[in-house]
Design an enzyme around this catalytic site. Structure first.
Site, PDB file in Angstrom:
ATOM      1  CG  ASP A 162     -35.271 -52.763 132.801  1.00  0.00           C
ATOM      2  OD1 ASP A 162     -35.459 -51.534 132.884  1.00  0.00           O
ATOM      3  OD2 ASP A 162     -34.186 -53.311 133.071  1.00  0.00           O
ATOM      4  CG  HIS A 185     -25.837 -48.603 135.205  1.00  0.00           C
ATOM      5  ND1 HIS A 185     -25.378 -47.794 136.219  1.00  0.00           N
ATOM      6  CD2 HIS A 185     -26.112 -47.777 134.176  1.00  0.00           C
ATOM      7  CE1 HIS A 185     -25.371 -46.533 135.821  1.00  0.00           C
ATOM      8  NE2 HIS A 185     -25.814 -46.487 134.589  1.00  0.00           N
TER       9      HIS A 185
END
Ligand code: RIB
Ligand code: CA
Length: 321
Positions: A13, A243
């Site tokens: 995303d 992340h």
């Protein structure tokens, strides 16, 4: 680090830390990136698809992009976190539109087709909400027997959450899809906040990347500025967390991570919604939700400097010259 090439599909995303992960996969000598599949999450799925196409174009590669899910399975679609990645997902750089288009297949169809073409060889690396993987499971229930592994950036077992005290953003975005993914009998490794909150990518590294990587380095630094400004505000750090890139690096250097294992259920309602709850100690509880689920893996320790080294090497390698 193994010298065997790793076939990979990244479900994404994008997203600034997604861009870090995708560029690392593109440049890493042991990774064969077969494609990008997109999902809503940091931005809409249309914007995510545009961004994925833009990353491929900036890199000068010809990697297929397949558009995926636009909403969660059951939950209403929440507002996109434009305060984290910008309204455009790249720190409001407002880049020109990509020249190319996505392939005609959906993300789930692309995943199923590629996994059936390369049985046992593909690592599915999911760094956004998990609707595409859940849909792919629906399309091909035998998928778990045909992927090498699923590595997700998401969840948290014992550390602090980032969208609630117990939940991480990718899982909370679609807890029902996530619960389906954790329940499937594939090898799943969760690279969650337990380790990614230990991986601080300093602002200065992006300056170094901008100097040495003349193809995408300036974009990486300029987009990361927005992301770092957010983190310096809420977490008082002069950098951002690694992340998504950690999930990619797990595939080629699993030895940098320490894991625990056990069946995982995802809370799908109430104040704990989105919590990834692992039964780690084999205790026979009266509540039997975990009993019929396969044990999955969650990363709990990490050689953070080792992850940073691999990220730096990938982003400054001769691949970009
Ligand atoms: O919680 C961090 C995750 O949420 C990362 O994948 C980031 O890109 C966002 O999608
Ligand atoms: Ca992401």
């Amino acid at each position: 680090m193994s010298d065997k090439m790793q076939k990979m599909i990244i479900d994404t995303d994008p997203g600034i830390d997604d861009a870090m992960a995708i560029f690392t996969a593109m440049a890493h000598p042991q990774i064969e990136l077969l494609g990008l599949t997109t999902t809503y999450g940091n931005v809409s799925v249309d914007q995510a698809t545009t961004n994925a196409l833009k990353l491929v174009e900036m890199a000068g590669l010809d990697i297929p992009v397949a558009k995926g899910v636009a909403t969660p399975w059951f939950k209403p679609l929440a507002p996109f976190p434009d305060f984290v990645h910008g309204a455009d997902g790249f720190g409001n750089l407002n880049l020109s539109a990509p020249q190319r288009s996505a392939v005609s297949q959906s993300a789930a169809q692309f995943i199923v087709e590629q996994v059936n073409k390369h049985p046992g060889e593909i690592s599915l690396v999911a760094i956004g909400p998990l609707g595409n993987l859940a849909t792919a499971l629906h399309l091909d229930p035998e998928l778990p027997n045909k992927v090498k592994q699923v590595v997700i950036m998401g969840g948290v077992i014992a550390a602090d959450g980032n969208v609630s005290p117990v939940a991480e953003a990718n899982i909370l975005s679609d807890p029902h899809a996530a619960d389906r993914v954790f329940a499937a009998p594939w090898k799943l490794v969760m690279v969650g906040l337990d380790v990614t909150h230990q991986i601080l990518v300093p602002r200065g590294l992006f300056d170094e990347i901008a100097e040495q990587n003349l193809r995408v380095g300036q974009f990486m630094r300029d987009s990361a500025k927005f992301y770092i400004d957010f983190y310096s505000e809420v977490r008082d750090i002069d950098g951002c967390y690694g992340h998504d890139v950690s999930a990619v690096i797990y595939v080629v250097e699993p030895e940098l991570f320490g894991t625990v294992s056990g069946p995982v259920c995802v809370a799908t309602d109430g104040p704990a919604i989105g919590q990834t709850i692992m039964s780690r100690y084999g205790i026979p509880y009266p509540l039997t939700d975990w009993n019929h689920r396969p044990a999955q893996y969650a990363c709990m320790t990490v050689d953070d400097l080792g992850v940073l080294k691999t990220f730096r090497e990938a982003m400054t390698s001769s691949f970009w010259r």
